[in-house]
Design a protein around this motif. Structure first.
Motif, PDB file in Angstrom:
ATOM      1  N   SER A 281      55.380  35.401  72.867  1.00  0.00           N
ATOM      2  CA  SER A 281      55.623  34.052  72.308  1.00  0.00           C
ATOM      3  C   SER A 281      56.735  34.140  71.265  1.00  0.00           C
ATOM      4  CB  SER A 281      54.337  33.507  71.672  1.00  0.00           C
ATOM      5  OG  SER A 281      53.870  34.432  70.705  1.00  0.00           O
TER       6      SER A 281
ATOM      7  N   TRP B 227      40.981  37.046  62.794  1.00  0.00           N
ATOM      8  CA  TRP B 227      40.649  36.122  61.700  1.00  0.00           C
ATOM      9  C   TRP B 227      39.957  34.863  62.205  1.00  0.00           C
ATOM     10  CZ3 TRP B 227      40.241  39.567  58.607  1.00  0.00           C
ATOM     11  CH2 TRP B 227      41.251  40.423  58.164  1.00  0.00           C
TER      12      TRP B 227
ATOM     13  N   PHE C 240      45.623  39.235  65.115  1.00  0.00           N
ATOM     14  CA  PHE C 240      44.965  38.487  64.025  1.00  0.00           C
ATOM     15  C   PHE C 240      44.992  36.995  64.269  1.00  0.00           C
ATOM     16  CE2 PHE C 240      44.070  41.950  61.286  1.00  0.00           C
ATOM     17  CZ  PHE C 240      45.014  42.909  61.586  1.00  0.00           C
ATOM     18  N   ARG C 241      46.146  36.503  64.779  1.00  0.00           N
ATOM     19  CA  ARG C 241      46.327  35.038  64.802  1.00  0.00           C
ATOM     20  C   ARG C 241      46.435  34.494  66.216  1.00  0.00           C
ATOM     21  NH1 ARG C 241      48.616  37.678  60.880  1.00  0.00           N
ATOM     22  NH2 ARG C 241      47.924  37.163  58.789  1.00  0.00           N
TER      23      ARG C 241
ATOM     24  N   ILE D 279      58.644  32.973  66.618  1.00  0.00           N
ATOM     25  CA  ILE D 279      58.938  33.918  65.522  1.00  0.00           C
ATOM     26  C   ILE D 279      60.023  33.319  64.621  1.00  0.00           C
ATOM     27  CG2 ILE D 279      59.726  36.272  64.993  1.00  0.00           C
ATOM     28  CD1 ILE D 279      57.274  36.442  66.643  1.00  0.00           C
TER      29      ILE D 279
ATOM     30  N   ILE E 201      60.495  41.762  70.717  1.00  0.00           N
ATOM     31  CA  ILE E 201      59.658  41.815  71.931  1.00  0.00           C
ATOM     32  C   ILE E 201      58.351  41.113  71.580  1.00  0.00           C
ATOM     33  CG2 ILE E 201      58.333  43.287  73.507  1.00  0.00           C
ATOM     34  CD1 ILE E 201      60.432  45.497  72.997  1.00  0.00           C
ATOM     35  N   ASP E 202      58.104  39.977  72.266  1.00  0.00           N
ATOM     36  CA  ASP E 202      56.901  39.200  71.961  1.00  0.00           C
ATOM     37  C   ASP E 202      56.767  38.132  73.060  1.00  0.00           C
ATOM     38  OD1 ASP E 202      55.397  38.259  68.893  1.00  0.00           O
ATOM     39  OD2 ASP E 202      55.054  37.275  70.827  1.00  0.00           O
TER      40      ASP E 202
ATOM     41  N   ALA F   5      54.292  44.207  75.049  1.00  0.00           N
ATOM     42  CA  ALA F   5      54.883  45.444  74.537  1.00  0.00           C
ATOM     43  C   ALA F   5      55.245  46.434  75.651  1.00  0.00           C
ATOM     44  CB  ALA F   5      53.915  46.094  73.549  1.00  0.00           C
TER      45      ALA F   5
ATOM     46  N   SER G 114      53.897  38.283  64.232  1.00  0.00           N
ATOM     47  CA  SER G 114      54.210  36.849  64.054  1.00  0.00           C
ATOM     48  C   SER G 114      55.127  36.648  62.850  1.00  0.00           C
ATOM     49  CB  SER G 114      52.896  36.077  63.845  1.00  0.00           C
ATOM     50  OG  SER G 114      52.239  36.568  62.669  1.00  0.00           O
TER      51      SER G 114
ATOM     52  N   GLY H  34      53.783  45.161  64.866  1.00  0.00           N
ATOM     53  CA  GLY H  34      52.611  44.421  64.392  1.00  0.00           C
ATOM     54  C   GLY H  34      51.511  44.515  65.423  1.00  0.00           C
TER      55      GLY H  34
ATOM     56  N   GLY I  46      55.758  42.617  68.483  1.00  0.00           N
ATOM     57  CA  GLY I  46      54.356  42.227  68.341  1.00  0.00           C
ATOM     58  C   GLY I  46      53.928  41.816  66.956  1.00  0.00           C
TER      59      GLY I  46
HETATM   60  N1  APR Z   1      52.774  42.466  73.274  1.00  0.00           N
HETATM   61  C1  APR Z   1      53.595  42.124  72.245  1.00  0.00           C
HETATM   62  N2  APR Z   1      53.314  41.142  71.351  1.00  0.00           N
HETATM   63  C2  APR Z   1      52.149  40.478  71.530  1.00  0.00           C
HETATM   64  C3  APR Z   1      51.234  40.775  72.578  1.00  0.00           C
HETATM   65  C4  APR Z   1      51.592  41.816  73.468  1.00  0.00           C
HETATM   66  N3  APR Z   1      50.803  42.157  74.496  1.00  0.00           N
HETATM   67  N4  APR Z   1      50.166  39.926  72.460  1.00  0.00           N
HETATM   68  C5  APR Z   1      50.405  39.143  71.377  1.00  0.00           C
HETATM   69  N5  APR Z   1      51.590  39.465  70.835  1.00  0.00           N
HETATM   70  C6  APR Z   1      52.243  38.890  69.644  1.00  0.00           C
HETATM   71  C7  APR Z   1      51.821  37.482  69.298  1.00  0.00           C
HETATM   72  O1  APR Z   1      52.589  36.531  70.037  1.00  0.00           O
HETATM   73  C8  APR Z   1      52.144  37.432  67.802  1.00  0.00           C
HETATM   74  O2  APR Z   1      53.494  37.031  67.579  1.00  0.00           O
HETATM   75  O3  APR Z   1      51.862  39.667  68.550  1.00  0.00           O
HETATM   76  C9  APR Z   1      51.951  38.882  67.359  1.00  0.00           C
HETATM   77  C10 APR Z   1      50.679  39.098  66.561  1.00  0.00           C
HETATM   78  O4  APR Z   1      50.777  38.373  65.368  1.00  0.00           O
HETATM   79  P1  APR Z   1      49.588  38.500  64.278  1.00  0.00           P
HETATM   80  O5  APR Z   1      48.269  38.382  64.990  1.00  0.00           O
HETATM   81  O6  APR Z   1      49.906  37.549  63.166  1.00  0.00           O
HETATM   82  O7  APR Z   1      49.674  40.003  63.778  1.00  0.00           O
HETATM   83  P2  APR Z   1      50.678  40.605  62.715  1.00  0.00           P
HETATM   84  O8  APR Z   1      51.985  39.868  62.733  1.00  0.00           O
HETATM   85  O9  APR Z   1      50.732  42.071  62.923  1.00  0.00           O
HETATM   86  O10 APR Z   1      49.927  40.308  61.309  1.00  0.00           O
HETATM   87  C11 APR Z   1      50.535  40.849  60.150  1.00  0.00           C
HETATM   88  O11 APR Z   1      48.606  40.100  58.886  1.00  0.00           O
HETATM   89  O12 APR Z   1      46.336  39.897  58.883  1.00  0.00           O
HETATM   90  C12 APR Z   1      47.384  40.617  58.340  1.00  0.00           C
HETATM   91  O13 APR Z   1      47.413  42.806  57.550  1.00  0.00           O
HETATM   92  C13 APR Z   1      47.300  42.066  58.713  1.00  0.00           C
HETATM   93  O14 APR Z   1      49.051  43.588  59.387  1.00  0.00           O
HETATM   94  C14 APR Z   1      48.509  42.290  59.605  1.00  0.00           C
HETATM   95  C15 APR Z   1      49.461  41.201  59.160  1.00  0.00           C
END
Ligand code: APR
Length: 231
Positions: free
Chosen positions: A197, A28, A21-22, A201, A194-195, A214, A172, A9, A170
Motif C-alpha cells: 500500500s 494495536w 501494527f496498523r 506512505i 517496497i510496500d 517484501a 507506514s 518496518g 514495510g
Molecule cells: N510486505 C511489505 N510491506 C507490508 C506487507 C508485506 N507483506 N504487509 C503490510 N505491509 C506494510 C503496510 O502497508 C504498512 O505500510 O507494512 C507497513 C506496516 O506499517 P505499521 O503496521 O505501522 O508498522 P511500522 O511502520 O513498522 O510501525 C512503526 O510503530 O507501533 C510502533 O514501535 C512500533 O516499530 C513500530 C512502529
C-alpha cells in the motif's frame, strides 16, 4: 560498492507471520498501547507487560525469515548494506544480514530497570517476575516504548547520511522519530519503497515505488539494483 541503507518496518516480517501494527488485523487492534507499551503501563502492571512481550517473543522464535529478509542478506554481495530496523524481531539476523541497527530495541534481550546499560540476552521465550539484573532490579524487555527516548537515533542518522541508495520496506512511516530518517537522506539520493500500500506512505510521490510484498518486492528491487548499478 554502493552504500545501500535500508529502513525496515513491521511489513518486512508480515510474510513470516508476525502481525503488523496498523494493518486490518494489526497488533494495536487487539491491545491498548498505554496498557502494554509505555513506561506508565509498566508502572501500573508490569506483569501484564511481561506477558504481552512473552507472547510476542514466542511468536518471533517460532517464525522464520521470509524471502525478503533472505534477499536483503544476499544483497551484501552486491552492496555495502546497512539495515536500520524498527522491528524488535531477530529475523534480519537469522536471515544473515550482518549490519543491523535496531531503533526500537530487541525482543530477545532484557535490561535492568536500574541501569539501562545493563542488557542481557533472554534465554528461552519468557522474561519472568523475579528475573533480576546484577543490581537486583527486575528486568524489563529491552524495547523502546512510546514516550521513551530512541537512543539509537543518532547512529541511525549518521548511517542514513552515507546512503547512495535508500530503501524503505514495510513501514507506514507513521511513527516519529524513525520516520524522520528520510529527511537525512542526501539530496539526489534515489529512494525506493517496497510496500503493497505504498501510495499511503508519506512522500511516496517522490519515491521509486514497488507496490509489492517484501518477498516479491525485494526480488524486483534486486533486479532494478543490478540494472541501475550493474555489476
Ligand atoms: N510486505 C511489505 N510491506 C507490508 C506487507 C508485506 N507483506 N504487509 C503490510 N505491509 C506494510 C503496510 O502497508 C504498512 O505500510 O507494512 C507497513 C506496516 O506499517 P505499521 O503496521 O505501522 O508498522 P511500522 O511502520 O513498522 O510501525 C512503526 O510503530 O507501533 C510502533 O514501535 C512500533 O516499530 C513500530 C512502529
Amino acid at each position: 560498492m554502493k552504500n545501500l541503507v535500508v529502513l525496515s518496518g513491521a511489513g518486512m516480517s508480515a510474510e513470516s507471520g508476525i502481525p503488523t501494527f496498523r494493518g486490518a488485523d494489526g497488533l494495536w487492534e487487539g491491545y491498548r498501547i498505554d496498557e502494554v507499551a509505555t513506561p506508565y503501563a509498566w508502572e501500573q502492571d508490569f506483569r501484564k507487560v511481561l506477558q504481552f512481550y512473552n507472547e510476542r517473543r514466542r511468536g518471533v522464535l517460532q517464525a522464520k525469515p521470509n524471502r525478503g529478509h533472505e534477499i536483503l542478506a544476499e544483497l551484501e554481495s552486491l552492496a555495502n548494506v546497512h539495515v536500520i530496523t524498527q522491528n524488535i524481531d531477530n529475523l534480519h539476523e537469522r536471515a544473515g544480514s550482518s549490519k543491523i541497527l535496531h531503533l526500537h530495541g530487541e525482543i530477545t534481550k532484557s535490561r535492568s530497570t536500574k541501569n539501562p546499560r545493563l542488557i542481557y540476552d533472554i534465554d528461552g521465550a519468557d522474561l519472568k517476575e523475579g528475573d533480576l539484573c546484577a543490581l537486583g532490579s527486575q528486568l524489563r524487555p529491552h524495547i523502546v516504548w512510546f514516550h521513551e527516548e530512541v537512543p539509537m537515533m543518532e547512529p541511525a542518522i549518521s548511517i542514513t547520511y552515507t546512503a547512495d541508495v535508500f530503501l524503505i520496506v514495510g513501514t507506514s512511516l507513521q511513527v516519529y522519530p524513525a520516520s524522520g530518517l528520510v529527511q537525512y537522506v542526501k539530496p539526489g539520493t534515489p529512494i525506493y519503497v517496497i510496500d503493497p500500500s505504498a501510495s499511503t506512505i508519506p512522500g511516496a510521490e517522490n519515491f521509486k515505488v514497488i507496490s509489492e510484498g517484501a518477498s516479491v518486492g525485494m526480488e524486483k528491487f534486486r533486479q532494478m539494483f543490478l540494472e541501475e548499478y550493474g555489476y
